[in-house]
Design an enzyme around this catalytic site. Structure first.
Site, PDB file in Angstrom:
ATOM      1  N   GLU A 170      68.284 -48.246  -9.993  1.00  0.00           N
ATOM      2  CA  GLU A 170      67.670 -49.252 -10.005  1.00  0.00           C
ATOM      3  C   GLU A 170      66.337 -49.653 -10.779  1.00  0.00           C
ATOM      4  O   GLU A 170      65.135 -49.541 -10.078  1.00  0.00           O
ATOM      5  CB  GLU A 170      67.334 -49.526  -8.291  1.00  0.00           C
ATOM      6  CG  GLU A 170      68.640 -49.418  -7.530  1.00  0.00           C
ATOM      7  CD  GLU A 170      68.283 -49.517  -6.010  1.00  0.00           C
ATOM      8  OE1 GLU A 170      67.229 -49.925  -5.529  1.00  0.00           O
ATOM      9  OE2 GLU A 170      69.168 -49.782  -5.279  1.00  0.00           O
ATOM     10  N   GLU A 352      75.652 -47.359  -3.627  1.00  0.00           N
ATOM     11  CA  GLU A 352      75.060 -47.487  -2.544  1.00  0.00           C
ATOM     12  C   GLU A 352      75.236 -48.687  -1.613  1.00  0.00           C
ATOM     13  O   GLU A 352      75.352 -49.771  -2.221  1.00  0.00           O
ATOM     14  CB  GLU A 352      73.406 -47.639  -2.681  1.00  0.00           C
ATOM     15  CG  GLU A 352      72.599 -46.503  -3.078  1.00  0.00           C
ATOM     16  CD  GLU A 352      71.253 -46.433  -3.142  1.00  0.00           C
ATOM     17  OE1 GLU A 352      70.655 -47.424  -2.484  1.00  0.00           O
ATOM     18  OE2 GLU A 352      70.398 -45.714  -4.212  1.00  0.00           O
TER      19      GLU A 352
HETATM   20  C1  FCB Z   1      67.660 -48.822  -2.528  1.00  0.00           C
HETATM   21  C2  FCB Z   1      67.098 -47.289  -3.021  1.00  0.00           C
HETATM   22  C3  FCB Z   1      67.303 -46.069  -1.816  1.00  0.00           C
HETATM   23  C4  FCB Z   1      67.201 -46.878  -0.432  1.00  0.00           C
HETATM   24  C5  FCB Z   1      67.824 -47.838  -0.370  1.00  0.00           C
HETATM   25  C6  FCB Z   1      67.666 -48.421   1.117  1.00  0.00           C
HETATM   26  O1  FCB Z   1      66.882 -49.667  -3.114  1.00  0.00           O
HETATM   27  O2  FCB Z   1      67.907 -47.062  -4.055  1.00  0.00           O
HETATM   28  O3  FCB Z   1      66.730 -45.007  -2.101  1.00  0.00           O
HETATM   29  O4  FCB Z   1      65.720 -46.754  -0.363  1.00  0.00           O
HETATM   30  O5  FCB Z   1      67.462 -48.904  -1.182  1.00  0.00           O
END
Ligand code: FCB
Length: 442
Positions: A170, A352
């Site tokens: 990110e 994620e």
């Molecule tokens: C993302 C991050 C991760 C976590 C989630 C909730 O932006 O990559 O580390 O904090 O959000």
């Protein structure tokens, strides 16, 4: 329903589809005294940065509990584990490998291999060594070259133990949250800073891709990007324009350089001072081919036109998770389909996805029905995107366990495993059991 289910003919119910859980070094490891300081240590030590005033000194004490944590991961039946490497743990100030730090990860990678769990390694999940920040951090072009050296040394040390490398996690968050609005480390502000940092992060990615391709040709090498799809409040042309500007600013800014070798055209609308210093070779370096794209998705955002700025983001409405993010799974499938239309994508992994819920543990049980519902709806959204022709090969739940949620400290719980931070006891939540059942039913 305590279950997560998918259509019987879904590709996601075959063994070709990879299921995993994800974590990040600073959020779980602790043992901060056994590594160099990073920008998050410094940020946490300042006042009014992290809501509960906490830090990553102990976190989930994964540094000492890694063996049982891998056993826990294995017990969930997942195919893969996405972890990140702490740069300040493995590289000394003079730029050599730190063997204690490297051995910590080698033990983990060996244990994963022994158990047949694929290691998805992220090289940078926000914990920049503080000594590099003291030299300008991501505002300094030199940091991109330091990252390349780190990627070079660590990928040689890890040999063939890694199934997949992601250069960055990110870069939007590092650049925008860290250098433009200052709610993440290092806490700097200014549009110029944000855009400069973004360019150096993308450059770092491209430079690292070339060494990963050389040192680890058999692994899947790529990057993890986050997307918060931008929707207009209504069909008024000015609101649609505002949403599209926001989309370019927050989302396309990080993907277009990688696949098209250019920044979005809205860059021309920003003041000249916010244009990064792009060297002649940079866009070619940044657009080095990637073997996979990691997509992180949590929520969407809604915009309208503004008199004072390029757009105005409206407060989230509807069903919200504990961190205030709207639950809107339709945006997930629409995002994946639109990225696939816009870019010539390599295989995609959802690296994620998950929800913060205000969990309560009662008699060793966490009944997190809202999280199960979130996973159910979002896995179906992934399935929809696959059915529409997007090549998605895996899905990682964020997160394996509750951990240090950045500026929210330990107040927001994202795990499918509950962590009691006093005793460091881990308890699989109902969502963890549901995830396990889904995986084992393939
Ligand atoms: C993302 C991050 C991760 C976590 C989630 C909730 O932006 O990559 O580390 O904090 O959000």
């Amino acid at each position: 329903m305590n279950k997560i289910s998918l259509p019987l003919n879904s590709k996601m119910l075959t063994k070709e589809f990879t299921y995993g859980v994800a974590t990040a070094s600073f959020q779980i490891e602790g043992a901060s005294e056994k590594r160099l300081p990073c920008i998050w240590d410094t940020f946490c030590a300042k006042e009014n940065t992290v809501v509960d005033g906490s830090n990553g000194d102990i976190a989930c004490d994964h540094y000492n509990h890694w063996k049982e944590d891998i056993e826990l991961i294995d017990s969930l039946g997942v195919d893969a584990y996405r972890l990140s490497i702490s740069w300040p743990r493995v590289i000394t100030e003079s730029g050599e490998l730190n063997s204690t730090g490297v051995n910590f990860y080698l033990d983990i990678l060996n244990e994963l291999k022994k158990r047949n769990i694929k290691a998805f390694v992220t090289l940078y999940h926000w914990d920049l060594p503080q000594h590099l920040e003291d030299n300008g951090g991501w505002l300094n072009r030199e940091t991109a070259y330091k990252f390349q050296q780190y990627a070079d040394l660590i990928s040689q040390a890890f040999g063939d133990r890694v199934h997949s490398y992601a250069t960055l996690n990110e870069p939007f968050c590092s650049a925008y949250l860290g250098y433009e609005v200052g709610v993440h480390a290092p806490g700097l502000v200014g549009r110029e800073n944000g855009k400069k940092a973004a360019h150096h992060l993308l450059l770092a990615h491209g430079l690292a891709m070339s060494v990963l391709t050389k040192n680890s040709p058999d692994s899947l090498n790529g990057i993890v990007l986050n997307f918060t799809p931008a929707y207009a409040i209504d069909d008024k042309p000015e609101n649609i324009t505002a949403a599209s500007f926001a989309d370019d600013y927050f989302n396309q800014w990080y993907i277009k350089p990688i696949f098209d070798g250019k920044y979005p055209e809205i860059m021309q609308q920003l003041p000249q001072s916010c244009h990064p210093d792009i060297h002649r070779e940079d866009m070619a370096i940044i657009s080095h081919p990637v073997d996979f794209l990691g997509v992180n998705f949590y929520t969407r955002a809604v915009y309208q036109a503004s008199d004072v700025d390029y757009f105005d983001e409206l407060p989230a409405t509807g069903k919200l998770t504990d961190i205030g993010w709207e639950v809107f799974p339709k945006a997930f499938s629409e995002l994946l389909i639109s990225l696939n239309e816009r870019y010539n994508l390599p295989p995609v992994y959802i690296t994620e996805n998950g929800a913060a819920i205000d969990d309560k543990i009662v008699n060793n049980e966490v009944i997190d029905q809202d999280r199960i519902d979130y996973y159910q709806q979002h896995l179906l959204a992934v399935n929809d995107a696959i059915e529409s022709g997007v090549d998605i090969q895996g899905y990682f739940a964020w997160s394996l366990m509750d951990n240090f949620e950045w500026a929210e400290g330990y107040l927001k719980r994202f795990g499918i495993v509950y962590v009691d931070y006093e005793s460091q006891l881990r308890t699989i939540k109902n969502s963890g059991h549901a995830y396990k059942t889904l995986i084992s039913n393939r």
